[in-house]
Design a protein around this motif. Sequence first.
Motif, PDB file in Angstrom:
ATOM      1  N   HIS A 107       0.757  -1.162  -0.594  1.00 55.62           N
ATOM      2  CA  HIS A 107      -0.078   0.661  -0.116  1.00 55.62           C
ATOM      3  C   HIS A 107       1.154   1.241   0.156  1.00 55.62           C
ATOM      4  CE1 HIS A 107       0.546  -1.093   4.128  1.00 55.62           C
ATOM      5  NE2 HIS A 107       0.364   0.783   4.001  1.00 55.62           N
ATOM      6  N   TYR A 144      -7.429   2.867   6.445  1.00 60.10           N
ATOM      7  CA  TYR A 144      -7.089   1.701   5.669  1.00 60.10           C
ATOM      8  C   TYR A 144      -7.893   1.445   4.454  1.00 60.10           C
ATOM      9  CZ  TYR A 144      -2.923   0.560   7.708  1.00 60.10           C
ATOM     10  OH  TYR A 144      -1.574   1.161   8.394  1.00 60.10           O
ATOM     11  N   ASP A 146      -9.420   0.345  -0.313  1.00 60.71           N
ATOM     12  CA  ASP A 146      -9.053   0.628  -0.791  1.00 60.71           C
ATOM     13  C   ASP A 146      -9.176   0.894  -1.964  1.00 60.71           C
ATOM     14  OD1 ASP A 146      -7.388  -2.125  -0.008  1.00 60.71           O
ATOM     15  OD2 ASP A 146      -9.571  -3.623  -0.915  1.00 60.71           O
ATOM     16  N   ASN A 152      -4.460  -1.028  -1.858  1.00 59.70           N
ATOM     17  CA  ASN A 152      -4.683  -1.185  -1.222  1.00 59.70           C
ATOM     18  C   ASN A 152      -4.068   0.440  -0.276  1.00 59.70           C
ATOM     19  OD1 ASN A 152      -3.847  -0.850   2.453  1.00 59.70           O
ATOM     20  ND2 ASN A 152      -5.471  -1.588   1.750  1.00 59.70           N
TER      21      ASN A 152
END
Length: 321
Positions: A107, A144, A146, A152
Amino acid sequence: MKRKSFIKNIIAASTIITMDGFSTLANAMNTNNNMKNKSSEFASFGAIHLNNTSIQKSTLFWTEVVGMKLRYSSEHLAEFGTESKTLVVVHQSANRPYIKGYSGLYHFAIHAPNIEAFASMIQRLHKHKYPYSPVDHTMSKSVYLDDPDGINIEFTLETPERFKRVVSDRGLRIEGSDGIIRSASERLDVSEILSGLENDVLPESISDGSYIGHIHLYANNVQQSNAFYLRLGFIQFNHYPQFMYADLGAGGDYQHRIVMNSWHGQNRPIAPADSAGLRFYQIEFKDRDRLDKSIAHLTEFDKQDDGYWLKDPTGNKIFLT
């Protein structure tokens, strides 16, 4: 160690210092000092370039859900960022979404300059009923989420002033500057963060002080990748070979800038070129001397007028300026 328990412990461990002597400094810092100390770092990130499947879906996500400005667009490319700078560039070049289990991008993080800006980022997710996971790492507060292709992304507020020391008996835990020992991956109190907002009116876009603050990579070999970024001049923060994890800083108090793990499995190939994910990312050195010293330790790179192109040991493409 089971994978879920392993990841729970190590994600948090990636944002901690292993020096008890840090406590005096930690107690003296505040958010304003964090931003000032960030300005002393020798390198920062330019734009993150992503391969996505749809410019239309990406534009809706980055402008409406995240709150970035659309700074440029064409049929197969779009640039998003703040009022003054581009943070994310999307290339419509992927034929399929992000695929798990490969090396490459884990990420990347968009850091807020202060608690108000961080709260607004979360509030915008609530407005759009967009799913996210809140985590308190003590050295930072994070959520977090997506993107439409499954890449991510982390929204982060740096809070190293809350950290005192690591408690490593009976697993990894953290003692905060308040003397309380907490889980290494505490659930973030989102309601407390949102309570600081003066009203429910969202700003037109994310704060102009927002920036790409760190990148977290799936490495096919953590030892080799860690050595590579050390040669570039980055400073070791944590290194846990037994946990297949390492991270490095650029000279400031928040040292979690370039991060790598092999939790997806060692020696895994880089993600297929036709899948959504990282295209390349940019490191901007503050002065030419630093850049020249970094390049001097490398043997394979492509020099161009505007900078240097190279790959890390995993195969992630990097642009140095």
